[in-house]
Scaffold this motif. Structure first.
Motif, PDB file in Angstrom:
ATOM      1  N   UNK A 355       0.811  -1.226   0.000  1.00 27.46           N
ATOM      2  CA  UNK A 355       0.000   0.000   0.000  1.00 27.46           C
ATOM      3  C   UNK A 355       0.841   1.271   0.000  1.00 27.46           C
ATOM      4  N   UNK A 356       2.176   1.131  -0.085  1.00 30.54           N
ATOM      5  CA  UNK A 356       3.042   2.314  -0.180  1.00 30.54           C
ATOM      6  C   UNK A 356       3.534   2.545  -1.612  1.00 30.54           C
ATOM      7  N   UNK A 357       3.137   1.661  -2.534  1.00 30.23           N
ATOM      8  CA  UNK A 357       3.485   1.867  -3.948  1.00 30.23           C
ATOM      9  C   UNK A 357       2.436   2.815  -4.530  1.00 30.23           C
ATOM     10  N   UNK A 358       2.631   4.097  -4.247  1.00 33.26           N
ATOM     11  CA  UNK A 358       1.649   5.112  -4.647  1.00 33.26           C
ATOM     12  C   UNK A 358       2.373   6.256  -5.356  1.00 33.26           C
ATOM     13  N   UNK A 359       1.663   6.873  -6.276  1.00 36.12           N
ATOM     14  CA  UNK A 359       2.220   8.017  -6.993  1.00 36.12           C
ATOM     15  C   UNK A 359       2.399   9.196  -6.044  1.00 36.12           C
ATOM     16  N   UNK A 360       3.444   9.974  -6.307  1.00 34.07           N
ATOM     17  CA  UNK A 360       3.734  11.138  -5.466  1.00 34.07           C
ATOM     18  C   UNK A 360       3.426  12.421  -6.229  1.00 34.07           C
ATOM     19  N   UNK A 361       2.911  13.387  -5.507  1.00 34.12           N
ATOM     20  CA  UNK A 361       2.633  14.698  -6.106  1.00 34.12           C
ATOM     21  C   UNK A 361       3.757  15.697  -5.830  1.00 34.12           C
ATOM     22  N   UNK A 362       4.830  15.202  -5.211  1.00 38.92           N
ATOM     23  CA  UNK A 362       5.921  16.103  -4.861  1.00 38.92           C
ATOM     24  C   UNK A 362       6.666  16.578  -6.111  1.00 38.92           C
ATOM     25  N   UNK A 363       6.995  17.846  -6.115  1.00 36.22           N
ATOM     26  CA  UNK A 363       7.839  18.377  -7.182  1.00 36.22           C
ATOM     27  C   UNK A 363       9.291  18.098  -6.837  1.00 36.22           C
ATOM     28  N   UNK A 364      10.071  17.770  -7.835  1.00 32.50           N
ATOM     29  CA  UNK A 364      11.473  17.444  -7.584  1.00 32.50           C
ATOM     30  C   UNK A 364      12.365  18.251  -8.529  1.00 32.50           C
ATOM     31  N   UNK A 365      13.607  18.392  -8.098  1.00 26.33           N
ATOM     32  CA  UNK A 365      14.593  19.142  -8.877  1.00 26.33           C
ATOM     33  C   UNK A 365      15.834  18.276  -9.063  1.00 26.33           C
ATOM     34  N   UNK A 366      16.256  18.104 -10.297  1.00 29.32           N
ATOM     35  CA  UNK A 366      17.460  17.331 -10.599  1.00 29.32           C
ATOM     36  C   UNK A 366      18.625  18.296 -10.779  1.00 29.32           C
ATOM     37  N   UNK A 367      19.604  18.163  -9.910  1.00 25.38           N
ATOM     38  CA  UNK A 367      20.782  19.037  -9.973  1.00 25.38           C
ATOM     39  C   UNK A 367      21.782  18.473 -10.983  1.00 25.38           C
ATOM     40  N   UNK A 368      21.653  18.926 -12.221  1.00 26.36           N
ATOM     41  CA  UNK A 368      22.510  18.406 -13.290  1.00 26.36           C
ATOM     42  C   UNK A 368      23.969  18.807 -13.116  1.00 26.36           C
ATOM     43  N   UNK A 369      24.215  19.831 -12.312  1.00 27.31           N
ATOM     44  CA  UNK A 369      25.593  20.306 -12.141  1.00 27.31           C
ATOM     45  C   UNK A 369      26.479  19.310 -11.395  1.00 27.31           C
ATOM     46  N   UNK A 370      25.861  18.429 -10.615  1.00 25.59           N
ATOM     47  CA  UNK A 370      26.675  17.489  -9.830  1.00 25.59           C
ATOM     48  C   UNK A 370      26.700  16.098 -10.456  1.00 25.59           C
ATOM     49  N   UNK A 371      25.983  15.919 -11.551  1.00 23.93           N
ATOM     50  CA  UNK A 371      25.935  14.599 -12.198  1.00 23.93           C
ATOM     51  C   UNK A 371      27.215  14.354 -12.983  1.00 23.93           C
ATOM     52  N   UNK A 372      27.808  13.189 -12.753  1.00 21.06           N
ATOM     53  CA  UNK A 372      28.998  12.751 -13.491  1.00 21.06           C
ATOM     54  C   UNK A 372      28.631  11.553 -14.352  1.00 21.06           C
ATOM     55  N   UNK A 373      29.393  11.343 -15.377  1.00 24.11           N
ATOM     56  CA  UNK A 373      29.143  10.195 -16.261  1.00 24.11           C
ATOM     57  C   UNK A 373      30.461   9.477 -16.545  1.00 24.11           C
ATOM     58  N   UNK A 374      31.146   9.168 -15.450  1.00 25.69           N
ATOM     59  CA  UNK A 374      32.439   8.500 -15.573  1.00 25.69           C
ATOM     60  C   UNK A 374      32.241   7.034 -15.952  1.00 25.69           C
ATOM     61  N   UNK A 375      33.129   6.533 -16.787  1.00 22.33           N
ATOM     62  CA  UNK A 375      33.089   5.119 -17.153  1.00 22.33           C
ATOM     63  C   UNK A 375      33.548   4.276 -15.984  1.00 22.33           C
ATOM     64  N   UNK A 376      32.799   3.233 -15.722  1.00 19.48           N
ATOM     65  CA  UNK A 376      33.144   2.313 -14.636  1.00 19.48           C
ATOM     66  C   UNK A 376      33.921   1.155 -15.234  1.00 19.48           C
TER      67      UNK A 376
END
Length: 626
Positions: A355-376
Motif C-alpha cells: 500500500x506504499x506503492x503510490x504516486x507522489x505529487x511532490x515536485x522534484x529538482x534534478x541538480x545536473x551540475x553534480x551529475x557525473x558520467x564516468x566510465x566504470x
C-alpha cells in the motif's frame, strides 16, 4: 465352546472402543433392572406395608436403587431388602465402570488428537509439507507477510510427532501475531495422509526438501499426487517446491507444469555467493530484498501511468523504486526507458509495503551540475581462493567461469581427499581457467599463511555442511575467519571475503572477523521460498537477478555518478544512473560498513526527496545489465 464364544464376542465388542463398551454396559444394566423388576412382580416381594406393585413401578424402583444407593436406606422387609441390595451393589459397579469408560474415552480422544491425525477443514491456508531447519525462517517470514491479512493460517503436515513440532515452534517462534499455526502428523508422500492437510482449498503449498537420499523423488511424487487429484480444486495450484538436484528439474517441471515453482537451493546459493564475492555488501542488499522486514518487491497496477514511458514513471514515486514491469505473465527488469506503459501492465517496485506503492505529487529538482558520467571499469577478475568444500563448490566454480573467461586461477583448499577426478573434470570443462586443489586443514594458521593470500582478488569460505553438523561446521568457518582477520591485520591487507554460514545466530559471532559478507544458506533459501509462496512471479525476478546474463544488482563507486560531498537528493542519483541505462535503487555509506545498527551502511529504496551526500569512497546500488 460356549464360554470361548462369549469371551470372543466380548473381546470384539470391547476392541471397538469406548462407545461399544458403554452400549454393552447399558444393555447389561437394562437386563439387570428388568430381572429385578420381574422378580418383584412375579414373586410378590414388596416392602412392608405395600402391596400390588405393578411391573413398571417395579422397574422404576429397581432403576432408582441401581443409580442411587442412598434410596435403599428406608426399605423394609428382608426379601425386598435383599433384591434392592443386589440392585444397589450392581449399581455401584455399573456407575464406577461407566465413569471409568467415559474418562478413558476422553483420554483416548485427547491422545488421538495430540497425534495430529484429524483432517484440517480450513480454507485459503498455507500448507507446508515436510519438516526441515528452514521451516522456522519460512514461518517467521510468512507471519510478517500476513500481518495485514485477516486470521491467516499456516498448516504443517510432516512425518513427525505433532507435539514435538508444536514444542519446537513454540520455542523458536513464540510471537505469532495474528497467524494461527496448525500441526498435523502424516507422511506427505502418502496420498491418504496428504488429504489431512486439505490441499484442495489452500492459498499456496510449500514442499520442503528433507535432505534424504531420495528427497527429490518424494517431492515429485507429492506434486504428481496434488496435480492428478484435483476433484475439489477450482483454481490452479500455487506450489513452491525445493529441489536438490538439477537432474530432476525437467521431470518436476513436466509434472507440475505452470502450477509449480521449483527452487534449486544449491544453484541459488552458489550464484548469490559468486555475485557477493565480487561485490562487498551485496549479501545485505539481497537480504533486505528477500525478507519481509523493511522493503520488498511488489507488483502494482497504476492506471494513471498508462501512456507514460518507463523513464517518466521512475520519477513519479517518492517512497518506492521501480525496477521493471509485468505484462501478462512476462517479467521485464530494467526495460528500455522509452517503453510505454499500457493498460493492464503492472509496475514492479521496491517498497515498504504493497500500500506504499503510490504516486507522489511532490515536485522534484534534478541538480545536473553534480551529475557525473564516468566510465566504470567493471569488476576485477583476479585469482580466487576457495577455502572448504561442499556440494555447491562445483556450481560456484561453474558460475565464476560463466562471469568471465579471464579468471586465471581458482585455488581450492579443503581437508577432503580423493578429489583428483573432480578437479580434472572441472579443468576439462573450463580450459580457460586453471583450477588447483590442495588437501589441507583450513583452520590451520600455518596453512593459511603459506597460501600467500595477498595474491588473491577474492576469498570464498565454504561450510563443511556435508561432513559436519551445523554448529561444528560453523565453528570451523569462524576459526578460519579469525585467522584470516589476524593475517590481514598483521600484513596490512584488506581481504575481500565472503563466507557461508549455516546458522543465522552465528552471523553475529562472525561479525568480529570483519568479513565483508555472510551468506546464511538456509535463511536465504527460506526467504526465497517465502517470497515465491506469496507471489509466484517472484520466481522470474530471482532467476533473472541471480544469473550471470541479463540484469543484476551492482554496487558501483558513487564517484562515477555524483560529485562527492555535495548535498543531493535521490532524484538526482536516479537521473545520473538513467544516463547509463541503469536504475538506482539505493546507496552504501562506507563509514557505516561495520555498523549493524545502520544496516552496514546499506540504504535501499531511500525516500527520493530527502537530502544526503556521498563521499568518493561510497557506492550507488544499481540494477544494470553490466
Amino acid at each position: 465352546m460356549l464360554r470361548e464364544r462369549i469371551k470372543y464376542t466380548f473381546d470384539n465388542i470391547m476392541s471397538k472402543g469406548t462407545i461399544s463398551a458403554i452400549l454393552l454396559l447399558l444393555l447389561v444394566s437394562f437386563i439387570m433392572v428388568v430381572f429385578i423388576a420381574t422378580s418383584i412382580s412375579l414373586m410378590n416381594i414388596y416392602p412392608e406395608g405395600e402391596k400390588d406393585i405393578n411391573f413398571f413401578e417395579a422397574v422404576w424402583i429397581s432403576m432408582t436403587r441401581t443409580l442411587d444407593p442412598g434410596t435403599m436406606g428406608e426399605d423394609s422387609g428382608w426379601a425386598f431388602r435383599a433384591l434392592m441390595f443386589l440392585a444397589t451393589a450392581y449399581g455401584i459397579l455399573m456407575v464406577s465402570t461407566f465413569i471409568g469408560l467415559v474418562s478413558n474415552g476422553i483420554l483416548t480422544k485427547i491422545v488421538e488428537l495430540r497425534k495430529g491425525r484429524s483432517r484440517v477443514l480450513e480454507k485459503d491456508h498455507i500448507l507446508i509439507l515436510g519438516w526441515s531447519s528452514k521451516i522456522f525462517t519460512i514461518i517467521s517470514e510468512l507471519i510478517i507477510a500476513n500481518e495485514n491479512q485477516k486470521s491467516p493460517i499456516i498448516v504443517i503436515l510432516a512425518d513427525k510427532d505433532k507435539v514435538e513440532m508444536e514444542d519446537e515452534l513454540k520455542e523458536k517462534i513464540p510471537k505469532r501475531k495474528n497467524t494461527r499455526i496448525i500441526c498435523r502428523s502424516g507422511d506427505p508422500i502418502d496420498i491418504n495422509d496428504l488429504k489431512i492437510g486439505n490441499p484442495h482449498f489452500t492459498k499456496s503449498i510449500i514442499l520442503l526438501d528433507n535432505h534424504k537420499k531420495d528427497s527429490d523423488a518424494e517431492i515429485i511424487k507429492v506434486i504428481l499426487a496434488l496435480i492428478s487429484n484435483r476433484k475439489e480444486r477450482v483454481t490452479p495450484y500455487h506450489i513452491t517446491a525445493e529441489i536438490e538436484s538439477k537432474k530432476n528439474l525437467d521431470v518436476a517441471k513436466m509434472v507440475g507444469k505452470e502450477e509449480v515453482e521449483l527452487i534449486l537451493a544449491d544453484e541459488f546459493i552458489s550464484r548469490i555467493m559468486v555475485q557477493t564475492s565480487r561485490q562487498s555488501g551485496l549479501s545485505i542488499v539481497y537480504t533486505d530484498l528477500l525478507d519481509f522486514v523493511g522493503d520488498e518487491i511488489y507488483f502494482q497496477e497504476e492506471p494513471k501511468l498508462v501512456g507514460k514511458t518507463f523513464k517518466e514513471a521512475l520519477f513519479l514515486f517518492d517512497t518506492s523504486s521501480l525496477i521493471g514491469i509485468q505484462t501478462d505473465d512476462n517479467i521485464i527488469l530494467n526495460p528500455p526507458l522509452d517503453t510505454i506503459i499500457e493498460k493492464g501492465t503492472k509496475v514492479i517496485a521496491i517498497s515498504e509495503d504493497d500500500d506504499t506503492v503510490v504516486l507522489s505529487n511532490k515536485k522534484f529538482y534534478i541538480n545536473k551540475n553534480v551529475i557525473l558520467n564516468e566510465d566504470y571499469p567493471g569488476l576485477a577478475h583476479g585469482k580466487i581462493l576457495i577455502l572448504g568444500w561442499n556440494r555447491k563448490a562445483k556450481i560456484i566454480i561453474r558460475e565464476l567461469a560463466s562471469y568471465s573467461s579471464s579468471i586465471p586461477t581458482i585455488m581450492v583448499v579443503a581437508e577432503l581427499d580423493n578429489m583428483q577426478d573432480t578437479i580434472a573434470n572441472l579443468n576439462k570443462d573450463f580450459p580457460a581457467t586453471q583450477i588447483e586443489y590442495q588437501v589441507a586443514d583450513t583452520t590451520d594458521r600455518e596453512v593459511l599463511e603459506n597460501l600467500e593470500i595477498n595474491d588473491y582478488e577474492h576469498l570464498i569460505l565454504l561450510s563443511y555442511q556435508d561432513n559436519y553438523k551445523t554448529q561444528q561446521a560453523d565453528a570451523k568457518t569462524l576459526i578460519t575467519l579469525l585467522h584470516l582477520r589476524n593475517i590481514g591485520e598483521k600484513w596490512g591487507m584488506v581481504l575481500n571475503i565472503v563466507s557461508e554460514m549455516l546458522d543465522v545466530k552465528n552471523r553475529d559471532l562472525a561479525s568480529v572477523t570483519n568479513a565483508d559478507d555472510f551468506i546464511v544458506s538456509d535463511d536465504i533459501i527460506s526467504m526465497i521460498i517465502s517470497q515465491v509462496s506469496e507471489n509466484k512471479y517472484m520466481m522470474q525476478i530471482f532467476e533473472q537477478l541471480f544469473k550471470a546474463e541479463g540484469n543484476e544488482i551492482y554496487l558501483k563507486p558513487a564517484i562515477g555518478y555524483i560529485e562527492p560531498d555535495k548535498e543531493i537528493d535521490f532524484y538526482t542519483v536516479l537521473a545520473s544512473a538513467i544516463n547509463k541505462n541503469e536504475i538506482a535503487i539505493g546507496y552504501r555509506l562506507i563509514e557505516h560498513q561495520r555498523d549493524k545498527s545502520m544496516n552496514y551502511g546499506i540504504f535501499l529504496n531511500p525516500v527520493k526527496s530527502e537530502k544526503f551526500s556521498l563521499s568518493s569512497i561510497d557506492f550507488v546500488i544499481v540494477l544494470s545489465a553490466n
